[in-house]
Every structure is written in C-alpha cells, then in structure tokens.
Design an enzyme around this catalytic site. Structure first.
Site, PDB file in Angstrom:
ATOM      1  N   ASP A 121      -2.190   6.880   5.757  1.00 62.59           N
ATOM      2  CA  ASP A 121      -3.251   6.001   5.196  1.00 62.59           C
ATOM      3  C   ASP A 121      -3.870   5.294   6.216  1.00 62.59           C
ATOM      4  OD1 ASP A 121      -4.873   3.994   4.025  1.00 62.59           O
ATOM      5  OD2 ASP A 121      -3.236   3.518   2.492  1.00 62.59           O
ATOM      6  N   TRP A 146       1.075  -1.046  -0.134  1.00 59.85           N
ATOM      7  CA  TRP A 146      -0.032   0.013  -0.074  1.00 59.85           C
ATOM      8  C   TRP A 146       1.057   1.241  -0.045  1.00 59.85           C
ATOM      9  CZ3 TRP A 146      -4.575  -0.329  -1.991  1.00 59.85           C
ATOM     10  CH2 TRP A 146      -5.328  -1.593  -1.933  1.00 59.85           C
ATOM     11  N   LYS A 157     -13.268  -1.385   5.904  1.00 59.73           N
ATOM     12  CA  LYS A 157     -12.442  -2.357   6.864  1.00 59.73           C
ATOM     13  C   LYS A 157     -13.074  -1.908   8.300  1.00 59.73           C
ATOM     14  CE  LYS A 157      -9.011  -2.054   3.527  1.00 59.73           C
ATOM     15  NZ  LYS A 157      -8.655  -3.465   3.190  1.00 59.73           N
TER      16      LYS A 157
END
Lengths: 359, 359
Positions: free
Chosen positions: A171, A102, A195
């Site tokens: 993030d 990521w 999530k």
C-alpha cells in the site's frame, strides 16, 4: 491567496497543475467543452489516459510485464481486492506486517476471506517503528506478502523493501512517486491518488501480469484486476477529471526532474523538520529515528494543553491542516511532493517562534 | 468557445456550475487552497457533503426512512452490490426486466450470486420498447425486482413505475432528477453521476433503511450500503471534487425550479426532436413511440453511408458527440438537464438543413 497546506490527504496539489486545469475548465483543448464533459472513449480522452499511463511508466520505470490500472474506491477497495484477486490459485493464506492503522485495515479485510499470518507487529511500542526483518516469521505457502511502506497516520516508513518468498504487495498511498522504486520486486503496488498523485476518487494499481489469473471465482466485477487490465481501466466510466489531473501531475513531476528530484527534495524537507524537532526541548517526534517517514511527520508539544493554541496560530500564520489524525491527536505535517521547501521553512520558523513564546 | 454537447456521458454540465468551480479552483471560500486539497473530514468539506445530501433530499422529496449514499465505482459496481446487499436475508433469487445493454449487465452480475428470473424481455423487437406490465411473470419469493427506467444506449424509457411485490430496485443513471420521483415506491435507487448529477467518479444511492441488514456475510467492505450509510459515505476518502460539483449542480437545479421545471423542459426538448424525426422522411427513430426516452434520443439516417458526413458536419456546426453507441451505430442525442433548449433547436435546424442538402 494560496496558503501552505500540510494536509495528509486529500492533500496539496502542484499550483501549476491547478492553474492549467482552471484555465481550460470550460473549454479544454479547443474542444468546446470541459474535459469532464467528453466521453471517456473519445479520441481526446483516450489520449489523456494513454499519456498518463506512459508518464507513470516513465517516472517509475515500470517493466513491460506489469499492467498499470486506474481504479475507483481508493486503497480501501483494494484491501478487499487483494485477497479476492490472489486467494484463488491454491493458498488462501497471506503474510501481513502490522505497522499501524492502515496495515490493520488491510489485515481485517483479508481475514474475512482467508488466513492471515502476522509476520511481525509494531504494536509493542505503539506502532512507532518498522519491525526489523531478521525476526519475521514468513509462511511457506502464503499467496502473497503485504506491507505498508509508509503509515500515513503513524508517520512510520520502511527504509528498505522487504525480501520475501511470496509476491510482495504494498500500500504505497502516501509514499508513491516520492523516490525511485524497484517495481520489479513487487507483485502488486497500489495507491490512493489523494496524496502524491492527484485528487481523491482515483487509485493507481501496478500488477505483475502473471498474478492476473489467481482470482476467487465469485470476485465482484468492480474488484477484478483482470477485468480492469483487459478493459484499459474502462470497464465502467472512469473518473475522467481525476485521471486527467493525475496526468497533469505526472507531467509536472517529469518537469521537476522526476522521482530522483522528489527523493532529494523529500529528504531535504523532512530532515529540516526532524532536525528542528530533535533540537527542540518543546516539540518532539514520537517515531523511532530509523523509521521516520519522509512524507508524514507527526509531532507533539511538551505541553498538550497548548495544542489548540498551536493549531489556531499556525492556521492564522497561513500553515494549514497541521492537526494530527483524530485517532492519535498531536500534530502532523504531511510533506508530499506538492509541498514546497518554503512551506517547511515557514513551518519551522513558526514553530521556533511558538516555542520561544510558550516553551 | 462552449459548444452544444449531446454526449451520453460523461455529459454536459451546467455552465454556471463550471464557472463557479473555475473561479474558486485555486482558493476555495478563502480557505487558501482548492476544495480538492482539504480533508474530507474538515468542517468546510463536511458542510459541502451535508448540503449536497440535503439539496438532493429536497429535490426528490426523499422520505426520512431512506439513506442517501455517495458511492464510488459507478452503476457498474452497484450491479454487484445489489445482489451482495440483498441476497443475505433468505431468498437468493431476484426478478429482472431485460430492456437492453444496461439491464443485461445488471442481470449478468446478479446471476453470479443467485437466481435471476427474467420477468419480461424486449429482446424480441431488438430492445426497442419497454415491455408492458400485464404479461410479467413475477416470482413469489424474489429478494428484489430490478429494472432500468431508462436505457441510455437504446433510448427506451418506462413511462411509469412498475407495481411489484418485492423491493423495487432501479438503475436511474440516465434519468434521475429529470422529473419528480415517488421515492417511497422504491427499495433502492442508484445512478452514476455523469449524466444528470455531476462529473464521473461518483454515484448516488438512495436506500430504504430496512434493507440495510440483508447483506451476504462475505460482502466486500467497499460494496456494503450499510457501511456507507453508517459512515456518512466516508468509510474511505470520498471523491471530494466530484461530490462538491454534484452539490453545485443540485443548487443549480433548485434555482432552475427543481425537478418539476426539468420535467417540463425535458418534455419540450425531446418532443421537439421526436416531432422533427417523425415528420422527416430522411431521419427516423428506432424506438416505439410509447417508450421513447426523454433523455437519450437515438436516430438513424435513411442512407447509412451518410453517417460519417453527418457526424463531421454536425461537429463543424458546433454540435458535439452525436455518434450512437459503438455497439448499435447510428446517432444519439442525449438531452440531459444541462443541455439547453437552444441546443436542441440548433440540432433540429442543422438536421433540417442536412436533409434538404442530402435527402
């Protein structure tokens, strides 16, 4: 019948939230239609939007000089939005920590619009740890400093917030709302909802208001934090159902005791699983002990040829989505807020049994 | 109790679609969790995504050389995406028809990245008509030609598809799937879902594949049609629930007889209302007869001071969301596919009664 769901995202949602959504899906609040079927500018929906923001502010103690944004395009759109929103005030260079897939996506997109200085990388040990701060090489003129507090695929979590010179950008897709957060130490926090917040299709941004005037002049309208902030995240029609569901999750979180309770629960759940992994001669965690994620727990079997059997039998036992990310293989159990302790207990019991039968 | 919903968007959804979503909201297809809680890359969700695309292809007879995209950010993100995707192959100039507020937003964003040539404008008569093609001033080197087949706010619809020299681009947010469409005459068609497709938070793009290589080099990842096409609209986590619901709407449309049946129904519904407006001395339509929208019907009362009373009483009569757009005032009834004929009959009966009592 509802099963235990360890999916990395879109992930498990709290059952009471789904039950409420189900009950009022055709006629919401007596309005005579679904929440999906009302104007985003109606008083009824405006109340939903405002309550969601306020509840999120309460949960994370967000200071008044931060704007809360509800965005589209997920964290991926923010990988572009970050340089577009922050490279317009002089420096077109940014510091990034490289901790895995990521982080890499964020880095790749930023490189298209300016200089990226890799402050530290965990590539040397296959992204199995969070690099220690003492060796970081920060720039003097960075427009911002970006890191990924929790790598969803690698299962690596920073146990601390970095102290840096430039505005800190994070993030938090897979870790937001899992513990108390010192928002005031950040310039911009972003998180895809799917999530710990709600369904996919909405993302949350939390931005310090002095950063709203640093955009590159050509920034596409849909990426502008300033336009989102000025228009209460309604410059275009927002994803109203996802916003509503996120709001229900915030209320559920408050009723559970907020992020303090989630911090306790996430420790309990992850320690139960890591404890088992460390005692097992058959299962193991590939992640350095000090960087292990409370949210995403990758693990491997001593005998890889049993992977398929493990996945088949775990699914039959009502334990869903334990397959590791397609890029790394192995297994992964995601333990977001909506995954109850009983799910982890059932998983560990299954794993112990599987080990006994196959180890 | 479900009421008749004339909202311009997010708009009414077919009740059978909502009922199915409600029934399977906690346990979808016996998977043991909601469709919102499964990975977008799972076989179960992949099947949903593929069926939605195939059903849309069937409904609109989309030729094989067109890619179908499921996008985020609504039509507004596409206002930026259009110049970003089409100004990279030489010409940075485009033709636009100016028909009202939505056309204007598209024009404004395109002007930031190149030249915009206004081929025709309906500003002279307060955007109450679609300009006739014989006076258009097309460019010789336009990268594309953009128009808005149906202006949702103004209630103006083109009764034909323009014949143009450059690739034709159309914002079909409020008209898609309401009649058969000659897709092969377009370069790019786009539509926010929240009118005739599904809930807000997803948009459909239909792009001719030879246009996928014309992007400006700096295009943000989230705006790239090519990246969306190459990644089956899953470059980032898509809005899975909105995609699933859109798929249910496509199946419902097929069961109703497809776009041919919708064309017939939309004519019947809109003619019923326009017929009443034209006979009434109290209500009137501000739109030129030949350009009247089948989807969005703005109307005004002879005595503006009765607007509030009309809105209050219509809502009490179970007729929701008849208020005109905040920028133009008056009333508006949106008659998308999911609004049944009975809703329009009830509306006309209410209006006749209101006229008798107040006219």
């Amino acid at each position: 019948m509802r099963k235990f769901n360890f999916c990395a995202g879109p992930a498990a949602l709290p059952e009471p939230v789904l039950r409420q959504a189900q009950e009022e899906l055709l006629d919401w609040q007596g309005v005579g239609c679904s929440v999906m079927e009302v104007s985003h500018r109606s008083p009824e929906f405006t109340a939903v939007a405002e309550a969601a923001e306020q509840d999120l502010r309460d949960l994370l103690s967000i200071p008044g000089n931060y704007k809360v944004l509800f965005l589209q395009g997920g964290a991926t759109a923010q990988f572009s939005a970050i340089p577009w929103n922050l490279f317009g005030a002089g420096s077109k260079s940014a510091d990034y920590i490289h901790t895995g897939q990521w982080a890499e996506k964020a880095i790749k997109e930023a490189r298209r619009y300016g200089e990226v200085n890799i402050v530290a990388s965990a590539e040397d040990r296959n992204f199995s740890y969070a690099p220690a701060a003492d060796a970081w090489q920060e720039s003097d003129d960075a427009a911002y400093f970006h890191y990924t507090p929790n790598e969803t695929i690698g299962g690596v979590e920073f146990p601390y917030i970095p102290e840096v010179k430039s505005p800190l950008v994070a993030d938090m897709s897979s870790t937001i709302l899992s513990q108390p957060l010192a928002v005031e130490r950040f310039g911009f926090i972003y998180a895809g909802a799917q999530k710990n917040i709600g369904p996919s299709g909405i993302a949350v941004g939390i931005v310090r208001d002095d950063l709203l005037d640093r955009a590159l002049p050509d920034i596409p309208r849909s990426l502008s934090w300033k336009i989102a902030a000025d228009g209460q995240s309604m410059d275009n029609t927002p994803p109203t159902f996802a916003w509503y569901l996120s709001g229900l999750v915030f209320k559920w979180l408050k009723a559970q005791g907020g992020v303090e309770a989630m911090a306790e629960l996430s420790l309990k759940k992850s320690q139960l699983l890591y404890g088992f992994l460390d005692r097992s001669a058959f299962f193991s965690s590939p992640v350095s002990v000090e960087s292990r994620s409370r949210m995403n727990v990758p693990f491997v079997l001593a005998d890889e040829s049993l992977d398929k059997k493990f996945l088949k039998e775990s699914e039959e036992a009502g334990l869903l989505a334990l397959k590791g990310h397609r890029s790394v293989g192995g297994m992964r159990a995601s333990l977001y807020n909506a995954v109850p302790l009983e799910a982890v207990e059932a998983l560990v019991a299954f794993m112990a049994d599987f080990e006994q039968r196959n180890g």
